[in-house]
Design a protein around this motif. Structure first.
Motif, mmCIF file in Angstrom:
data_model
loop_
_atom_site.group_PDB
_atom_site.id
_atom_site.type_symbol
_atom_site.label_atom_id
_atom_site.label_comp_id
_atom_site.label_asym_id
_atom_site.label_seq_id
_atom_site.Cartn_x
_atom_site.Cartn_y
_atom_site.Cartn_z
ATOM 1 N N LEU A 159 33.530 39.531 25.709
ATOM 2 C CA LEU A 159 34.436 38.887 24.760
ATOM 3 C C LEU A 159 33.666 38.261 23.598
ATOM 4 O O LEU A 159 34.097 38.310 22.446
ATOM 5 N N TYR B 257 41.167 42.235 19.799
ATOM 6 C CA TYR B 257 40.890 41.084 18.935
ATOM 7 C C TYR B 257 41.259 41.377 17.477
ATOM 8 O O TYR B 257 41.700 40.496 16.740
ATOM 9 N N ALA C 157 41.806 38.704 24.846
ATOM 10 C CA ALA C 157 41.660 39.059 23.433
ATOM 11 C C ALA C 157 43.020 39.269 22.777
ATOM 12 O O ALA C 157 43.259 38.812 21.651
#
Length: 546
Positions: A292, A384, A438
């Motif tokens: 992440l 994301y 995300a």
């Protein structure tokens, strides 16, 4: 003590005057910041490559990411959020009404207040580092030595808070004085420190009884000190003279401190969401926190280049218009800043989604960073990326509220966005694993930006929405064409170029990007997307000049 220069006369402007030059000033200032930020972000990529090569996405990197989350949270809030939102408008009002010397004296007060406040936090954090890490990543205790390593790294990194706070105050003063390049370049020192630590200091750590990854933490601390050192000469030339004095009765200081709490909260949604992601990802096994983190850093590159640069250039203009009660000027600046940032960040979103896997492979896949790490990081990057426009828009909207003297509304919206993100992530992490974190963050970022803009509109008697929405429609069409061209070139025309060799992967990615950019430029011309041409032209001109 060196005497301060004589007080400058207060600046005078007619509200609404110079409307024709606002766009040029904003784009030019954004170009300066973009050029400096480009250097910093490129060094950031090198930094991440060094970390990936040395440590991959293993336990040591997970521990470092947890240890650095709190300093990085404060760094992002101060350098690119609350400090600009609370400090710059107050500094600009004093600069406009009283002149430079009283404004710089206010800046000195703020520096000392930040040193005192963050010093207390740093000492407490060092004393209670292990309990703090247990709260953030209690599952690390299941891996021998992992939690203890994270606590040790936390103690090394916590003094970064003070350095970052002082550097942010210096950045706010320089930006208010129309000095953008050096402040925007200063974050590069942080990256230089980490790169030096990862490349040069790692072999020295075992001899000192430390884990090799501690070299990166030491480098980060040295880099944070470098942020202050780089800006100090430029601020000195503007007349700033440091004095170890703090007067809590100063009305300007009290205004700033009053706004800093809500200001921090208002700009904190993205960073708190990342903290929540880290806490939840710590329970998803080795690598999840690092995947992440790597993905967000890749996604953050266009934010840093364009979202932050446009916002940094817009904040002094918004503050100046607010000090002059020039709502028309504020509305024009916000509209212009939104259009400039969307013209860049919408194509960037599409590009990151279409080429997520090859981008991650080219940047990171070497040394300790495996193909499995590439696939996992790219999966997070894909989810994301949709929040990119939201992250950038928040950086423009929040300072506008503070230029209007309003702090409660953005703070309440930020709290709501954090609550939304937590709720989404608790559900999505069970469905999609770490990838759901995300996605939840992206949805919350878009919701945060949308709420801020909706409530800002009546305060400015409009936001020139027709032009903004027209821009969004045009740039979305151009971006879709760009994404299709990049995908066709990479996954269809060049699919025979298979292999793990770096040159092959780089060649395919470069060809896909080139094809996508060509289609984007042609589409922008056909659709008369002037904002995209203007943003690209200003940034290119500044890059050539620098």
């Amino acid at each position: 003590m060196t005497p301060s220069p004589p007080t400058d006369p207060p600046a005078t402007r007619t509200p609404g005057a110079g409307r024709g030059s606002r766009a040029a000033r904003l784009a030019a200032s954004a170009g300066v910041v973009g050029a400096a930020t480009l250097a910093s972000r490129l060094l950031g990529l090198v930094r991440d490559q060094v970390l990936a090569y040395r440590f991959g996405a293993g336990d040591a990197m997970d521990a470092f990411n947890v240890a650095s989350r709190i300093p990085n949270l404060m760094r992002d809030l101060f350098a690119e959020g609350a400090m600009s939102a609370a400090f710059v408008p107050t500094f600009m009002r004093r600069l406009t009404k009283d002149g430079r010397t009283p404004a710089l004296l206010l800046g000195n007060q703020v520096v000392n207040a930040l040193i005192a406040a963050t010093g207390i936090v740093v000492v407490a954090g060092i004393l209670f580092a292990e309990p703090l890490v247990r709260v953030l990543a209690g599952d690390y205790a299941e891996v021998a030595g992992k939690l203890e390593l994270a606590a040790q790294l936390t103690r090394i990194l916590l003094p970064v808070l003070t350095m970052v706070a002082v550097a942010a105050a210096m950045m706010g003063m320089l930006n208010s004085l129309d000095r953008f390049f050096v402040p925007a370049l200063s974050p590069a020192m942080y990256n230089v420190g980490i790169i030096a630590g990862g490349a040069l200091l790692v072999p020295l750590m075992p001899g000192l009884g430390l884990d090799p990854v501690a070299a990166v933490a030491v480098g980060a601390l040295l880099g944070a000190m470098g942020q202050v050192a780089l800006q100090a000469p430029a601020l000195y030339r503007q007349g700033f003279r440091y004095r170890p004095a703090l007067d809590p009765s100063d009305p300007g200081l009290r205004d700033i401190l009053r706004l800093m709490g809500p200001g921090t909260l208002a700009g904190a949604a993205v960073q708190i969401n990342l903290l929540v992601n880290m806490v939840l990802a710590a329970g998803e096994g080795t690598g999840a926190v690092s995947w992440l983190s790597y993905a967000f850093r890749v996604m953050y590159l266009p934010i840093g280049l364009f979202g932050v640069s446009v916002a940094a250039a817009a904040v002094p203009l918004l503050s100046r218009h607010g000090a002059e009660n020039d709502l028309e000027g504020m509305r024009d600046t916000v509209s212009r800043a939104l259009r400039l940032t969307l013209a860049i960040n919408v194509p960037a979103t599409v590009g990151l989604m279409v080429l997520a896997l090859p981008i991650v492979a080219v940047i990171f896949e070497r040394g300790a960073f495996t193909p499995a790490d590439t696939a996992s990081t790219a999966a997070a990057l894909l989810l994301y990326a949709p929040g990119l426009a939201g992250y950038a828009a928040v950086r423009i909207a929040v300072p506008c509220y503070y230029a209007l003297g309003s702090s409660r509304t953005p703070a309440v919206i930020s709290v709501a966005a954090v609550a939304l993100n937590i709720g989404l992530n608790l559900v999505l992490v069970r469905v999609l694993g770490y990838r759901g974190l995300a996605l939840g963050t992206s949805v919350a970022a878009l919701a945060n930006a949308l709420a801020l803009l909706i409530l800002l509109r009546p305060r400015l008697d409009g936001l020139d929405l027709r032009r903004v929405l027209t821009l969004v429609g045009k740039v979305s069409v151009a971006s879709a064409a760009m994404g299709a061209a990049a995908w066709i070139v990479h996954d269809r025309l060049l699919d025979a170029w298979e292999g793990a060799a770096f040159a092959v992967r780089l060649g395919r990615l470069a060809a896909a990007i080139a094809a996508g950019l060509l289609v984007l430029v042609v589409s922008a011309r056909l659709l008369r997307l002037r904002e995209l041409d203007e943003a690209a032209g200003q940034i290119a001109a500044r890059l050539r000049r620098r």
